[in-house]
Each structure stands twice: as structure tokens, then as C-alpha cells.
Design a protein around this motif. Structure first.
Motif, PDB file in Angstrom:
ATOM      1  N   ILE A 192       0.842  -1.186   0.000  1.00 36.20           N
ATOM      2  CA  ILE A 192       0.000   0.000   0.000  1.00 36.20           C
ATOM      3  C   ILE A 192       0.885   1.247   0.000  1.00 36.20           C
ATOM      4  O   ILE A 192       2.033   1.192   0.469  1.00 36.20           O
ATOM      5  CB  ILE A 192      -0.944   0.001   1.239  1.00 36.20           C
ATOM      6  N   ALA A 193       0.377   2.327  -0.545  1.00 37.62           N
ATOM      7  CA  ALA A 193       1.144   3.573  -0.558  1.00 37.62           C
ATOM      8  C   ALA A 193       1.370   4.058   0.871  1.00 37.62           C
ATOM      9  O   ALA A 193       0.541   3.818   1.760  1.00 37.62           O
ATOM     10  CB  ALA A 193       0.406   4.631  -1.364  1.00 37.62           C
ATOM     11  N   PRO A 194       2.484   4.724   1.145  1.00 39.61           N
ATOM     12  CA  PRO A 194       2.732   5.252   2.489  1.00 39.61           C
ATOM     13  C   PRO A 194       1.592   6.161   2.940  1.00 39.61           C
ATOM     14  O   PRO A 194       0.932   6.809   2.118  1.00 39.61           O
ATOM     15  CB  PRO A 194       4.038   6.035   2.328  1.00 39.61           C
ATOM     16  N   ARG A 195       1.390   6.209   4.232  1.00 38.57           N
ATOM     17  CA  ARG A 195       0.282   7.018   4.763  1.00 38.57           C
ATOM     18  C   ARG A 195       0.392   8.477   4.342  1.00 38.57           C
ATOM     19  O   ARG A 195      -0.618   9.146   4.081  1.00 38.57           O
ATOM     20  CB  ARG A 195       0.245   6.926   6.291  1.00 38.57           C
ATOM     21  N   PHE A 202      -4.837   4.420   3.426  1.00 36.92           N
ATOM     22  CA  PHE A 202      -4.004   3.731   4.417  1.00 36.92           C
ATOM     23  C   PHE A 202      -4.770   3.518   5.721  1.00 36.92           C
ATOM     24  O   PHE A 202      -4.837   2.390   6.247  1.00 36.92           O
ATOM     25  CB  PHE A 202      -2.741   4.551   4.677  1.00 36.92           C
ATOM     26  N   ASP A 203      -5.367   4.577   6.238  1.00 35.12           N
ATOM     27  CA  ASP A 203      -6.069   4.466   7.518  1.00 35.12           C
ATOM     28  C   ASP A 203      -7.283   3.558   7.420  1.00 35.12           C
ATOM     29  O   ASP A 203      -7.577   2.782   8.342  1.00 35.12           O
ATOM     30  CB  ASP A 203      -6.512   5.848   8.005  1.00 35.12           C
ATOM     31  N   THR A 204      -8.012   3.618   6.304  1.00 37.63           N
ATOM     32  CA  THR A 204      -9.197   2.777   6.136  1.00 37.63           C
ATOM     33  C   THR A 204      -8.824   1.303   6.138  1.00 37.63           C
ATOM     34  O   THR A 204      -9.468   0.482   6.814  1.00 37.63           O
ATOM     35  CB  THR A 204      -9.923   3.127   4.825  1.00 37.63           C
ATOM     36  N   GLU A 215      -2.966  -7.225  12.844  1.00 35.44           N
ATOM     37  CA  GLU A 215      -2.192  -6.053  12.462  1.00 35.44           C
ATOM     38  C   GLU A 215      -1.515  -6.367  11.135  1.00 35.44           C
ATOM     39  O   GLU A 215      -0.737  -7.327  11.033  1.00 35.44           O
ATOM     40  CB  GLU A 215      -1.138  -5.720  13.515  1.00 35.44           C
ATOM     41  N   PRO A 216      -1.810  -5.609  10.085  1.00 34.97           N
ATOM     42  CA  PRO A 216      -1.237  -5.964   8.780  1.00 34.97           C
ATOM     43  C   PRO A 216       0.276  -5.828   8.760  1.00 34.97           C
ATOM     44  O   PRO A 216       0.835  -4.884   9.315  1.00 34.97           O
ATOM     45  CB  PRO A 216      -1.897  -4.960   7.829  1.00 34.97           C
ATOM     46  N   ALA A 217       0.916  -6.804   8.141  1.00 37.92           N
ATOM     47  CA  ALA A 217       2.366  -6.746   7.955  1.00 37.92           C
ATOM     48  C   ALA A 217       2.637  -5.954   6.675  1.00 37.92           C
ATOM     49  O   ALA A 217       2.244  -6.372   5.587  1.00 37.92           O
ATOM     50  CB  ALA A 217       2.934  -8.153   7.843  1.00 37.92           C
ATOM     51  N   LEU A 218       3.290  -4.820   6.808  1.00 42.67           N
ATOM     52  CA  LEU A 218       3.509  -3.948   5.664  1.00 42.67           C
ATOM     53  C   LEU A 218       4.680  -4.446   4.838  1.00 42.67           C
ATOM     54  O   LEU A 218       5.800  -4.626   5.342  1.00 42.67           O
ATOM     55  CB  LEU A 218       3.762  -2.516   6.128  1.00 42.67           C
TER      56      LEU A 218
END
Length: 303
Positions: A192-195, A202-204, A215-218
Motif C-alpha cells: 500500500i502507498a505510504p500514509r 491507508f487508515d481505512t 495487524e497488517p504486515a507492511l
């Protein structure tokens, strides 16, 4: 009978003075007197009593004054409508968009009322922050924006909800399913693109993952949708959330796009414009947005 004769009659009747009426009309007094006399001859009625030191209205003049004012109001309304239609016919709406609107943009244009059929649109693809700033500065008439509840100084017209879908490697065991639960993706890295670049998305997504119990692993940040899809298809792994309109851009057989089961992870799309926008443009865009919103809500209810 000419409109200017009625205009001169009303001006003299309101001032009860030919000289002051002439000044207000920015013409010479003889011209006013001449045209009022001509009107009286055409009507076969005296409109003013000029026998005394002051000018007064005759009974016929008093009776015709409201009618004269109504004629002038109708003339003003006619001219204003003509100007508005001419401006609308030549109107160009400058609108900021994102790169993932797809058919949704067609839905918006299809919803334009008949009186907006001659409107021409110019679209600029810009990032969300720039879109809003351009609307504030008046360089854009409106902008499509996602996930915002309010924006200082701008009006937001609700359009639709975008339920996110998921892209992942077609070779992954999860790709064989019809639908996915968000929790199924817990062991895959999130691309995902950086916040800082897209805080709404990102927040959604991160909040939805937490609600799903993980907790998603980025993984490596997404620098662009097509680039990230290509990397996923080439074996980099992971999953990326996408807007439905962008799903049609996936042509690789190495990438699978699946909907999410359960409560949708959705982001609202709105149309942002200045609250002090031109009344006619505001009315047109408000009506169009209401039509899009109503149609979208009907689809969501029927699903």
C-alpha cells in the motif's frame, strides 16, 4: 409602443420629475419628455398632470405604474435568463479527478440534467491534496475526493461508496476462492502507498484489518498501482487493496482480483466545490450529485 417608453414612464412616475428621471436614465430631458408624450398619444390617456408647479400622476398613470414595473421586471428576467443560457452553453467546468474513477465518471456525466447537456468538462488528474487546493484557489470548479467528512471552506456533495477489492498472486491458494475474508490475508504482506501519500486509503485499510483481528504486515510500499500489480504477478507476493473501478485495468493472468466477504471496506467519494460557487453551477452540480448518490444508494440497497 416601445419598451423604452415604458422605462421612461416608470422613471418619471417614481421621481415625479422629468429632469431627475433623465439624469437617472443618463439621457437628455427632452428625449424623456418626447417619448412619454408619444406613449400618452398611443395610449390615448394622460399619464401625468403637468398643470401645477410639480408633476403628479393622473388616475390612469397610477393604475398603469404597477403594470409598467411588471413589464420592466419581465424584461430584466428575460435578459438575465438569456445571458445565463448563453453562459451555460459555453460553460467549461474544470474538475480534478483521480486516476481510478473508470465507469464512475461516466455515471456522473450521465446524471447531468437536460439543462446541463451543453456543458463542457475539462479534467485534470491530480493528487488529492492538490485537487483541494486548486478548488480553494478557484483554478478548479470542483474535484472528486475520497474519504473526507468535511473540508474547511469547501462544500462536499456525497456521491457513492467505493467497496475495496483485493489483488493477489493468481498462484496463491487464496486466489481460487470466490470471495475473501479480510482475516484470510493476515499472513500476507500488505502492499500500500505510504500514509503520507494517501492517508485515507491507508487508515481505512489498516483500521479494517485491526477490526478483523490482525495487524497488517507492511510489505514494500506501493509506488504505483500498475507497478505493484506487475511485481505481485512476477512473484513478489503480498496483496494490494484496489478501488473497483481500477479492477478493469488488471490484464495479467498472474494477478487475481477478488471481492471481500462480510462488512465491506468502503470509502466514500464526494464532489468538493467552493461554498460561494456561481449559483447556477452550484445548482447544476448539486442536482447531478444527488442523482448519482440516489442511484448508487439504490444499487447498494438491492445487493
Amino acid at each position: 409602443m416601445e419598451l423604452r417608453q415604458i422605462q421612461y414612464f416608470v422613471a418619471v412616475a417614481e421621481d415625479l420629475h422629468f429632469g431627475r428621471a433623465a439624469e437617472r436614465l443618463h439621457i437628455g430631458q427632452p428625449a424623456v419628455s418626447q417619448q412619454v408624450r408619444r406613449l400618452e398619444r398611443e395610449l390615448s390617456a394622460e399619464l401625468f398632470d403637468r398643470s401645477g408647479r410639480t408633476v403628479t400622476l393622473t388616475p390612469a398613470g397610477r393604475a398603469l405604474l404597477p403594470e409598467g414595473r411588471e413589464v420592466l421586471r419581465a424584461m430584466d428576467s428575460f435578459a438575465a435568463t438569456a445571458r445565463r443560457l448563453a453562459a451555460q452553453g459555453d460553460a467549461t467546468f474544470r474538475v480534478g479527478i483521480s486516476s481510478a474513477l473508470g465507469q464512475r465518471l461516466d455515471d456522473f456525466l450521465d446524471a447531468l440534467p437536460d439543462r446541463g447537456a451543453g456543458t463542457r468538462f475539462e479534467f485534470q488528474t491530480l493528487d488529492a491534496h492538490t485537487r483541494l487546493e486548486e478548488v480553494r484557489a478557484g483554478r478548479l470548479d470542483a474535484a472528486f475526493v475520497r474519504g473526507l467528512e468535511s473540508v474547511p471552506g469547501l462544500l462536499l456533495l456525497s456521491l457513492w461508496q467505493d467497496p475495496l477489492v483485493v489483488a493477489l498472486p493468481a498462484a496463491h491458494e487464496l486466489a481460487g476462492r470466490d470471495r475473501l475474508r479480510l482475516a484470510d490475508l493476515a499472513r500476507l504482506p500488505l502492499r500500500i502507498a505510504p500514509r503520507a501519500e494517501n492517508p485515507v486509503l491507508f487508515d481505512t485499510v489498516v483500521l479494517a484489518c485491526r477490526k478483523a483481528g490482525f495487524e497488517p504486515a507492511l510489505g514494500p510500499p506501493s509506488t504505483g498501482l500498475q507497478e505493484t500489480l506487475a511485481e505481485i504477478g512476477a512473484g513478489a507476493g503480498g496483496w494490494i487493496p484496489m478501488y473497483p473501478a481500477a479492477a478493469g485495468t488488471v490484464s495479467s493472468r498472474r494477478v487475481a482480483v477478488l471481492p471481500l466477504d462480510g462488512e465491506p471496506v468502503a470509502i466514500r467519494m464526494s464532489l468538493a466545490l467552493r461554498a460561494d460557487a456561481d449559483p447556477e453551477r452550484l445548482k447544476l452540480l448539486t442536482e447531478t450529485s444527488a442523482r448519482v448518490h440516489g442511484k448508487s444508494a439504490g444499487k447498494e440497497t438491492s445487493v
